[in-house]
Design a protein around this motif. Structure first.
Motif, short mmCIF file in Angstrom:
data_model
loop_
_atom_site.label_atom_id
_atom_site.label_comp_id
_atom_site.label_asym_id
_atom_site.label_seq_id
_atom_site.Cartn_x
_atom_site.Cartn_y
_atom_site.Cartn_z
N SER A 47 14.31 59.41 145.97
CA SER A 47 12.85 59.57 145.91
C SER A 47 12.48 60.90 145.26
O SER A 47 11.56 60.96 144.44
CB SER A 47 12.24 59.50 147.31
N LEU A 48 13.19 61.96 145.63
CA LEU A 48 12.94 63.27 145.02
C LEU A 48 13.30 63.26 143.54
O LEU A 48 12.60 63.84 142.71
CB LEU A 48 13.71 64.36 145.74
N TRP A 49 14.40 62.60 143.18
CA TRP A 49 14.83 62.47 141.78
C TRP A 49 13.75 61.77 140.96
O TRP A 49 13.37 62.20 139.89
CB TRP A 49 16.15 61.71 141.74
N PHE A 50 13.25 60.65 141.49
CA PHE A 50 12.21 59.89 140.79
C PHE A 50 10.91 60.70 140.71
O PHE A 50 10.24 60.71 139.68
CB PHE A 50 11.97 58.55 141.48
N LEU A 51 10.57 61.40 141.79
CA LEU A 51 9.36 62.21 141.81
C LEU A 51 9.42 63.32 140.77
O LEU A 51 8.42 63.63 140.10
CB LEU A 51 9.14 62.80 143.21
N PHE A 52 10.61 63.93 140.60
CA PHE A 52 10.77 64.96 139.59
C PHE A 52 10.44 64.42 138.20
O PHE A 52 9.70 65.03 137.43
CB PHE A 52 12.20 65.53 139.60
N PHE A 53 10.98 63.26 137.86
CA PHE A 53 10.72 62.68 136.55
C PHE A 53 9.27 62.22 136.41
O PHE A 53 8.71 62.24 135.33
CB PHE A 53 11.68 61.51 136.26
N LEU A 54 8.66 61.84 137.52
CA LEU A 54 7.25 61.45 137.49
C LEU A 54 6.37 62.66 137.23
O LEU A 54 5.45 62.61 136.41
CB LEU A 54 6.88 60.80 138.83
N VAL A 55 6.66 63.78 137.87
CA VAL A 55 5.88 65.01 137.69
C VAL A 55 6.13 65.62 136.31
O VAL A 55 5.20 66.08 135.64
CB VAL A 55 6.20 66.03 138.81
N ALA A 56 7.38 65.62 135.86
CA ALA A 56 7.71 66.19 134.55
C ALA A 56 7.06 65.40 133.43
O ALA A 56 6.74 65.95 132.38
CB ALA A 56 9.22 66.24 134.36
N ASP A 57 6.84 64.10 133.63
CA ASP A 57 6.14 63.25 132.67
C ASP A 57 6.76 63.33 131.28
O ASP A 57 6.08 63.63 130.30
CB ASP A 57 4.65 63.60 132.63
N TYR A 58 8.05 63.09 131.20
CA TYR A 58 8.72 63.12 129.91
C TYR A 58 8.22 61.98 129.03
O TYR A 58 8.15 60.84 129.46
CB TYR A 58 10.24 63.00 130.09
N GLN A 59 7.86 62.32 127.79
CA GLN A 59 7.33 61.33 126.86
C GLN A 59 8.03 61.41 125.52
O GLN A 59 8.40 62.48 125.07
CB GLN A 59 5.83 61.54 126.65
N TYR A 60 8.18 60.23 124.90
CA TYR A 60 8.65 60.17 123.52
C TYR A 60 7.45 60.56 122.65
O TYR A 60 6.34 60.07 122.85
CB TYR A 60 9.12 58.77 123.16
N ILE A 61 7.68 61.47 121.70
CA ILE A 61 6.61 61.96 120.83
C ILE A 61 7.02 61.79 119.38
O ILE A 61 8.15 62.07 119.00
CB ILE A 61 6.35 63.47 121.08
#
Length: 150
Positions: A47-61
């Motif tokens: 859950s913490l791992w997924f939350l980190f990626f959710l907060v970081a909001d990595y996007q392809y640009i």
């Protein structure tokens, strides 16, 4: 100029899914051996791992500033849902401002584009540049600054 973060986005995706699978297998094995408390801890770690990626909001640009146009294509790089592509495209002459917001010691970065419209000024939703390497973030910033100075 064309800037894309295809390689770093692919690497982040691989890391996310690989670690997620390892955590899921570890949790299943712990449930299998009746170590329920430790399995629940592993679910909390996921859950913490997924939350980190959710907060970081990595996007392809994909950023392109050619032919007197600015084109910015992006989508969320990591997630369990289907990709939703978004695109911003407008003539360079309409660009009024480009705001870069950095947080967590510059590791997370957002770009907000402000353009002139017939009714005044409009602001596009913020785009996360967290998955873009620092060197390319600087190149985007310099490109937008030079376009604003024109």
């Amino acid at each position: 100029m064309k800037i894309t973060n295809r390689k770093s986005t692919a690497r982040l995706k691989r890391i996310f899914f690989l670690v997620s699978v390892v955590i899921a297998i570890a949790a299943l094995m712990l449930f299998w051996f009746d170590l329920t408390i430790y399995a629940l801890i592993m679910i909390g770690v996921f859950s913490l791992w997924f939350l980190f990626f959710l907060v970081a909001d990595y996007q392809y640009i994909e950023y392109i500033d050619e032919n007197d146009k600015i084109i910015l294509r992006y989508y969320k790089a990591v997630g369990f849902t289907q990709k939703e592509f978004s695109s911003i495209e407008f003539p360079v002459a309409l660009l009024k401002d480009a705001q870069f917001e950095n947080s967590i010691f510059g590791k997370l970065s957002d770009l907000t584009l402000i353009v002139k419209t017939k009714r005044g000024v409009a602001e596009y939703p913020s785009i996360s540049l967290s998955a873009v390497p620092y060197k390319n973030r600087k190149r985007i910033q310099q490109s937008l600054k030079s376009l604003l100075d024109m």
